[in-house]
Design a protein around this motif. Structure first.
Motif, short mmCIF file in Angstrom:
data_model
loop_
_atom_site.label_atom_id
_atom_site.label_comp_id
_atom_site.label_asym_id
_atom_site.label_seq_id
_atom_site.Cartn_x
_atom_site.Cartn_y
_atom_site.Cartn_z
N ASN A 32 -6.10 6.03 3.89
CA ASN A 32 -4.90 5.30 3.46
C ASN A 32 -4.55 4.16 4.41
O ASN A 32 -4.16 3.08 3.97
N TRP A 33 -4.66 4.40 5.72
CA TRP A 33 -4.34 3.36 6.69
C TRP A 33 -5.28 2.17 6.53
O TRP A 33 -4.84 1.01 6.46
N ALA A 34 -6.56 2.45 6.45
CA ALA A 34 -7.54 1.37 6.29
C ALA A 34 -7.34 0.64 4.97
O ALA A 34 -7.49 -0.59 4.89
N GLY A 35 -6.98 1.39 3.92
CA GLY A 35 -6.72 0.76 2.62
C GLY A 35 -5.51 -0.15 2.67
O GLY A 35 -5.50 -1.25 2.10
N GLY A 36 -4.43 0.31 3.35
CA GLY A 36 -3.25 -0.53 3.49
C GLY A 36 -3.54 -1.79 4.26
O GLY A 36 -3.04 -2.88 3.93
N ARG A 37 -4.34 -1.67 5.29
CA ARG A 37 -4.70 -2.86 6.08
C ARG A 37 -5.56 -3.81 5.25
O ARG A 37 -5.36 -5.03 5.28
N ALA A 38 -6.53 -3.26 4.50
CA ALA A 38 -7.41 -4.10 3.69
C ALA A 38 -6.62 -4.88 2.63
O ALA A 38 -6.89 -6.07 2.38
N ALA A 39 -5.64 -4.22 2.01
CA ALA A 39 -4.82 -4.90 0.99
C ALA A 39 -4.06 -6.06 1.60
O ALA A 39 -4.00 -7.16 1.03
N THR A 40 -3.47 -5.84 2.77
CA THR A 40 -2.67 -6.87 3.42
C THR A 40 -3.55 -8.00 3.94
O THR A 40 -3.19 -9.19 3.83
N MET A 66 1.71 2.10 4.79
CA MET A 66 2.66 1.15 5.40
C MET A 66 2.20 0.74 6.79
O MET A 66 2.27 -0.43 7.17
N HIS A 67 1.70 1.70 7.57
CA HIS A 67 1.26 1.37 8.93
C HIS A 67 0.01 0.48 8.90
O HIS A 67 -0.17 -0.36 9.79
N GLY A 68 -0.84 0.65 7.90
CA GLY A 68 -1.97 -0.26 7.74
C GLY A 68 -1.50 -1.68 7.44
O GLY A 68 -2.05 -2.66 7.97
N TYR A 69 -0.49 -1.78 6.59
CA TYR A 69 0.13 -3.07 6.27
C TYR A 69 0.70 -3.72 7.53
O TYR A 69 0.46 -4.90 7.81
N LEU A 70 1.45 -2.94 8.32
CA LEU A 70 2.06 -3.47 9.54
C LEU A 70 1.00 -3.88 10.56
O LEU A 70 1.16 -4.89 11.26
N ALA A 71 -0.08 -3.11 10.66
CA ALA A 71 -1.15 -3.44 11.60
C ALA A 71 -1.79 -4.78 11.24
O ALA A 71 -2.13 -5.58 12.13
N ALA A 72 -1.98 -5.03 9.95
CA ALA A 72 -2.57 -6.30 9.53
C ALA A 72 -1.65 -7.47 9.86
O ALA A 72 -2.10 -8.53 10.32
N LEU A 73 -0.35 -7.29 9.63
CA LEU A 73 0.60 -8.36 9.97
C LEU A 73 0.60 -8.62 11.48
O LEU A 73 0.61 -9.78 11.92
N MET A 74 0.61 -7.54 12.25
CA MET A 74 0.63 -7.69 13.71
C MET A 74 -0.61 -8.42 14.20
O MET A 74 -0.52 -9.31 15.05
N ALA A 75 -1.77 -8.07 13.66
CA ALA A 75 -3.01 -8.72 14.07
C ALA A 75 -3.00 -10.21 13.72
O ALA A 75 -3.63 -11.02 14.41
N ALA A 76 -2.28 -10.58 12.67
CA ALA A 76 -2.19 -11.98 12.26
C ALA A 76 -1.04 -12.71 12.96
O ALA A 76 -0.83 -13.91 12.71
#
Length: 353
Positions: free
Chosen positions: A169-177, A204-214
């Motif tokens: 789920n985390w990886a999927g959330g990050r991939a979507a974002t 949600m945490h995957g989403y937040l991780a992608a935003l943070m990395a960007a």
């Protein structure tokens, strides 16, 4: 005169024998690792109590294995996909699956005890619970009777000794974002399901991780939870976030059904998807291909999740162990027509009023 036991289950036999429940389970299931003296004492107590294990019932009724399945409504694509995977594997291994309408979240421990007793009485040998909040005490009610349990996408964090099956789920959330970020979006909202659901938190945490990395700061007004993974929650939360003075140009919905509600609200406002608003869902159910436009979604291997859960349960019933306590199967982002680069000019806010 035979001593009285508090009840014919593994816990009461273990107490009377002065040993642990796993030790009694080894004797019941014919496994080693128990001294001859202890084994004889436990077997004597089992005979006195009249305890009949699921294994004994299977030997009496034939070689077919019968398991209980607790699942919510099977009308949505997620439940149907998981159920089909379970049933497909059940047919392959000649097992029977009994679907139960019990809701663990509304049960007291005494209810769980009665449920476990009914399972033993009817010869069912294990339990798969789908998106349930099974408590430690409820789990104990089953394992104390020699009934192993496997959970799929648990709503709460399961006990360490309770095997669970889900997806990344985390990886999927990050991939979507990250997909939305690559398209050029910077104002991306997350519309989730129940706040306490483990899978929702991971997405949600995957989403937040992608935003943070960007290097994009988190915005609290772009984060929404919902009462469930349903279109109504997606519609209500989309209405709120799109009413902001600087609404998002893209929305990551924590399920395809939530995304369906977002699509409805966008259509009601006259917003064109993806020209005015990009949307990504999660689950990869057939619904994603039936929307207009077709929905970009993070696909879960739902059939494989169901098959893995039943295979793991059958291993436990046979006296083995789960391969790993927590099994996560890989997700895959499937890009369709609901995502595109944001418009260069800022779009006007369409009010819900």
């Amino acid at each position: 005169m035979s001593r009285e036991l508090p009840g014919p289950n593994l816990a009461s036999i273990a107490e009377a024998a002065g040993v642990s429940v796993p030790t009694v389970s080894k004797v019941v299931n014919g496994r080693g690792g128990v001294s001859d003296e202890t084994r004889e004492r436990i077997q004597s107590l089992i005979a006195e109590a009249g305890y009949r294990s699921p294994r004994t019932r299977r030997l009496r009724t034939g070689n077919r294995t019968m398991v209980d399945l607790v699942i919510g409504e099977v009308r949505n694509g997620y439940s149907v996909g998981v159920l089909n995977g379970i049933l497909e594997h059940a047919r392959a291994v000649d097992a029977d699956v009994v679907i139960s309408s019990v809701n663990p979240g509304s049960m007291h421990l005494t209810d769980a005890d009665e449920w476990a007793e009914r399972m033993v009485d009817s010869g069912r040998q294990g339990l798969i619970a789908v998106t349930s909040d099974l408590s430690s005490s409820q789990h104990d009610a089953f394992t104390s009777r020699g009934l192993p349990v496997v959970v799929i996408d648990p709503l709460n964090t399961p006990p360490a000794d309770l095997p669970s099956v889900g997806s990344t789920n985390w990886a999927g959330g990050r991939a979507a974002t990250e997909h939305l970020l690559r398209l050029g979006h910077r104002r991306i909202a997350f519309l989730g399901g129940p706040a306490n659901a483990e899978c929702n938190q991971a997405r949600m945490h995957g989403y937040l991780a992608a935003l943070m990395a960007a290097g994009i700061p988190m915005r609290a007004d772009y984060l929404y939870d919902g009462p469930g993974f349903a279109p109504a929650g997606g519609l209500a939360n989309a209405r709120a976030v799109l009413d902001l003075d600087d609404p998002p140009t893209a929305i990551f919905a924590a399920s395809d059904t939530i995304a369906l509600g977002v699509l409805d609200e966008a259509r009601r406002r006259g917003l064109e998807v993806p020209r005015d608003l990009s949307i990504v869902g999660f689950d990869g159910t057939p619904l994603a291909e039936q929307t207009l436009p077709q929905l970009t979604s993070v696909a879960q291997p739902l059939h494989d999740i169901g098959r893995t859960a039943l295979r793991t349960l059958l291993q436990l019933i046979a006296g083995g162990s789960a391969d790993v306590p927590r099994m996560e199967l890989a997700t895959e982002l499937v890009v369709r027509d609901s995502t595109a680069a944001p418009r260069v000019q800022s779009r006007p806010r369409a009010s819900s009023k």
